[in-house]
Scaffold this motif. Structure first.
Motif, short mmCIF file in Angstrom:
data_model
loop_
_atom_site.label_atom_id
_atom_site.label_comp_id
_atom_site.label_asym_id
_atom_site.label_seq_id
_atom_site.Cartn_x
_atom_site.Cartn_y
_atom_site.Cartn_z
N VAL A 224 -12.36 35.14 -40.98
CA VAL A 224 -13.73 34.87 -41.42
C VAL A 224 -14.61 34.80 -40.19
CG1 VAL A 224 -15.27 33.23 -42.57
CG2 VAL A 224 -12.96 33.62 -43.47
N LEU A 225 -15.82 35.38 -40.26
CA LEU A 225 -16.70 35.40 -39.11
C LEU A 225 -18.15 35.34 -39.59
CD1 LEU A 225 -16.35 35.59 -36.03
CD2 LEU A 225 -16.58 38.08 -36.26
N ASN A 226 -18.89 34.35 -39.09
CA ASN A 226 -20.32 34.30 -39.36
C ASN A 226 -21.02 35.41 -38.58
OD1 ASN A 226 -20.10 32.05 -41.00
ND2 ASN A 226 -20.58 30.60 -39.37
N ILE A 227 -21.97 36.07 -39.24
CA ILE A 227 -22.69 37.18 -38.62
C ILE A 227 -24.19 36.88 -38.64
CG2 ILE A 227 -23.17 39.64 -38.64
CD1 ILE A 227 -20.25 39.08 -38.09
N ALA A 228 -24.72 36.56 -37.47
CA ALA A 228 -26.15 36.32 -37.27
C ALA A 228 -26.39 36.23 -35.78
CB ALA A 228 -26.61 35.04 -37.97
N ALA A 229 -27.65 36.26 -35.39
CA ALA A 229 -27.99 36.02 -33.99
C ALA A 229 -27.69 34.57 -33.64
CB ALA A 229 -29.46 36.34 -33.74
N PRO A 230 -27.48 34.26 -32.37
CA PRO A 230 -27.02 32.90 -32.00
C PRO A 230 -27.96 31.78 -32.42
CG PRO A 230 -26.67 34.42 -30.18
CD PRO A 230 -27.47 35.17 -31.21
N ARG A 231 -29.28 32.01 -32.36
CA ARG A 231 -30.22 30.93 -32.66
C ARG A 231 -30.96 31.22 -33.97
NH1 ARG A 231 -31.29 32.23 -27.48
NH2 ARG A 231 -33.37 33.03 -28.00
N PRO A 232 -31.02 30.22 -34.87
CA PRO A 232 -31.79 30.39 -36.11
C PRO A 232 -33.29 30.56 -35.81
CG PRO A 232 -30.30 28.50 -36.25
CD PRO A 232 -30.34 28.92 -34.81
N VAL A 233 -34.01 31.01 -36.82
CA VAL A 233 -35.46 31.17 -36.69
C VAL A 233 -36.15 30.47 -37.86
CG1 VAL A 233 -35.24 33.38 -35.49
CG2 VAL A 233 -35.50 33.36 -37.98
N THR A 234 -37.39 30.06 -37.64
CA THR A 234 -38.19 29.56 -38.75
C THR A 234 -38.78 30.77 -39.48
OG1 THR A 234 -40.28 29.40 -37.54
CG2 THR A 234 -38.76 27.50 -37.42
N MET A 235 -38.86 30.67 -40.77
CA MET A 235 -39.42 31.77 -41.54
C MET A 235 -40.91 31.93 -41.26
SD MET A 235 -37.20 31.48 -45.05
CE MET A 235 -37.51 33.15 -45.58
N THR A 236 -41.57 30.86 -40.87
CA THR A 236 -42.98 30.95 -40.47
C THR A 236 -43.12 31.83 -39.23
OG1 THR A 236 -43.47 28.77 -41.39
CG2 THR A 236 -45.00 29.64 -39.73
N ALA A 237 -42.26 31.62 -38.23
CA ALA A 237 -42.33 32.42 -37.01
C ALA A 237 -42.01 33.88 -37.30
CB ALA A 237 -41.37 31.86 -35.96
N LEU A 238 -41.08 34.13 -38.19
CA LEU A 238 -40.73 35.51 -38.52
C LEU A 238 -41.89 36.21 -39.24
CD1 LEU A 238 -38.28 37.44 -38.26
CD2 LEU A 238 -37.67 36.79 -40.58
N ALA A 239 -42.51 35.51 -40.16
CA ALA A 239 -43.65 36.09 -40.87
C ALA A 239 -44.80 36.37 -39.92
CB ALA A 239 -44.09 35.16 -42.00
N LYS A 240 -45.05 35.46 -38.99
CA LYS A 240 -46.12 35.68 -38.01
C LYS A 240 -45.80 36.89 -37.12
CE LYS A 240 -47.93 30.95 -37.62
NZ LYS A 240 -48.07 29.76 -36.73
N ALA A 241 -44.55 37.04 -36.73
CA ALA A 241 -44.16 38.18 -35.90
C ALA A 241 -44.40 39.50 -36.64
CB ALA A 241 -42.71 38.06 -35.49
N ALA A 242 -44.32 39.45 -37.97
CA ALA A 242 -44.57 40.65 -38.77
C ALA A 242 -46.05 40.86 -39.04
CB ALA A 242 -43.81 40.54 -40.09
N GLY A 243 -46.88 39.96 -38.54
CA GLY A 243 -48.32 40.11 -38.72
C GLY A 243 -48.84 39.63 -40.05
N ALA A 244 -48.04 38.85 -40.78
CA ALA A 244 -48.45 38.40 -42.10
C ALA A 244 -49.35 37.17 -42.01
CB ALA A 244 -47.22 38.07 -42.95
N ARG A 245 -50.27 37.06 -42.95
CA ARG A 245 -51.04 35.83 -43.12
C ARG A 245 -50.20 34.87 -43.94
NH1 ARG A 245 -54.76 34.11 -46.92
NH2 ARG A 245 -54.75 36.15 -47.95
N ILE A 246 -50.18 33.61 -43.55
CA ILE A 246 -49.26 32.65 -44.16
C ILE A 246 -50.02 31.61 -44.98
CG2 ILE A 246 -47.55 30.87 -43.68
CD1 ILE A 246 -46.90 32.48 -41.12
N GLU A 247 -49.54 31.40 -46.18
CA GLU A 247 -49.98 30.28 -47.00
C GLU A 247 -48.76 29.42 -47.28
OE1 GLU A 247 -51.85 31.76 -50.49
OE2 GLU A 247 -53.56 32.64 -49.41
N THR A 248 -48.96 28.12 -47.37
CA THR A 248 -47.84 27.23 -47.65
C THR A 248 -48.03 26.55 -48.99
OG1 THR A 248 -48.81 25.32 -46.53
CG2 THR A 248 -47.47 26.82 -45.18
N ARG A 249 -46.90 26.12 -49.54
CA ARG A 249 -46.91 25.36 -50.79
C ARG A 249 -45.86 24.27 -50.67
NH1 ARG A 249 -43.49 29.44 -54.85
NH2 ARG A 249 -41.50 29.21 -53.73
N PRO A 250 -46.02 23.15 -51.37
CA PRO A 250 -44.97 22.13 -51.34
C PRO A 250 -43.64 22.72 -51.82
CG PRO A 250 -46.96 21.27 -52.35
CD PRO A 250 -47.17 22.75 -52.19
N ALA A 251 -42.59 22.45 -51.08
CA ALA A 251 -41.28 22.99 -51.46
C ALA A 251 -40.88 22.46 -52.83
CB ALA A 251 -40.24 22.62 -50.42
#
Length: 292
Positions: A224-251
């Motif tokens: 068994v082997l986990n497959i991902a980059a070593p450090r997790p990312v926030t989804m907010t940072a990923l969306a910003k990197a894609a140039g998206a405008r972000i809106e938030t809602r209570p989880a």
């Protein structure tokens, strides 16, 4: 792997989003290791038309005709969640692929499982030794698929169940960013601490290089082997990197803030580049693959 017959990798599930991105970047980032993409129906030139559920015949014919026996199979073919989809076919596809690998004399199979086998928010990153506790039917189906590998391992087949996190470009967040279009908003959950979801991701080019490393590994791979980059990312940072405008809602109730993977076992096998964990690099790789 100096023999000509052992310098190719069979990729099942080449028509899926992850498969298409791997096909797009493989030749540029994995020199010296040819990729043989598999399609269930009519396949483009240089690919293999084969449905594993029909038995190994088409694969055996390909080997006989070309004299090239794949060094490994990267088995991405599977059933993803959706209305009317039979998730139990994940086990049937895996078993058929393992049968074909034995029949064809291919010694190694990298079998695509999922981080969904771990379940919900565990707080700390999930290591491979964490007990599976899936919270949905997809995670349960992948856990059952992993368990079904035991008879083939007993016959000497080297099988690595890859518990893959999120692949940039195949995930819902970046696909939603594409659908939103220029100026459109991506909605992200906001948790009690004011932060958003944190996930383990990997870019498609990095994934291709990881798969090549595992296919070339000289000894037995972890089961068994986990497959991902070593450090997790926030989804907010990923969306910003894609140039998206972000809106938030209570989880909403039941939403999980942290679902991340401990990838130290993988990092001991594959040397990651410093930028592989950055949202900007993941987005760059996704866009370079050209799969919107």
């Amino acid at each position: 792997m100096t023999d000509k017959a052992d310098t190719s990798i069979l990729l099942t599930g080449a028509s899926g989003r992850v498969g298409r991105m791997l096909c797009a970047c493989w030749q540029d980032v994995v020199p010296g290791l040819a990729l043989l993409p598999q399609y269930r129906r009519a396949a483009p030139q240089g690919a293999l038309a084969w449905n594993p559920l029909d038995g190994p015949g088409a694969l055996l014919d390909h080997i006989a005709e070309t004299g090239r026996r794949p060094a490994a199979i990267v088995a991405l073919a599977g059933i993803t969640p959706g209305p009317g989809r039979d998730l139990s076919l994940n086990t049937a596809l895996a078993e058929a692929t393992l049968d074909a690998s034995v029949a064809a004399g291919v010694p190694r199979v990298l079998l695509a499982s999922s981080s969904a086998v771990y379940g919900g928010d565990g707080g700390a990153p999930f290591g491979e030794d964490a007990p599976p506790a899936p919270v949905n039917a997809y995670g349960t189906a992948k856990q059952e698929m992993e368990a079904a590998c035991a008879p083939w391992r007993a016959r000497g087949l080297d099988i690595c169940a890859m518990r893959i996190g999120n692949v940039a470009g195949a995930d819902a967040l970046l696909r939603n960013a594409v659908r939103a279009g220029p100026g459109g908003a991506v909605v992200i959950d906001r948790f009690a601490d004011g932060g958003g979801p944190v996930r383990s991701y990997i870019g498609p080019t990095t994934l291709a290089m990881v798969l090549a490393t595992l296919c070339r590994h000289p000894g037995p791979l972890p089961r068994v082997l986990n497959i991902a980059a070593p450090r997790p990312v926030t989804m907010t940072a990923l969306a910003k990197a894609a140039g998206a405008r972000i809106e938030t809602r209570p989880a909403p109730q039941g939403a999980h803030q942290h679902i991340t993977l401990d990838c130290r076992r993988l990092a001991a096998l594959h040397r990651f580049a410093p930028g592989d964990s950055t949202p900007a690099e993941m987005v760059r790789q996704w866009r370079a693959a050209g799969v919107a």
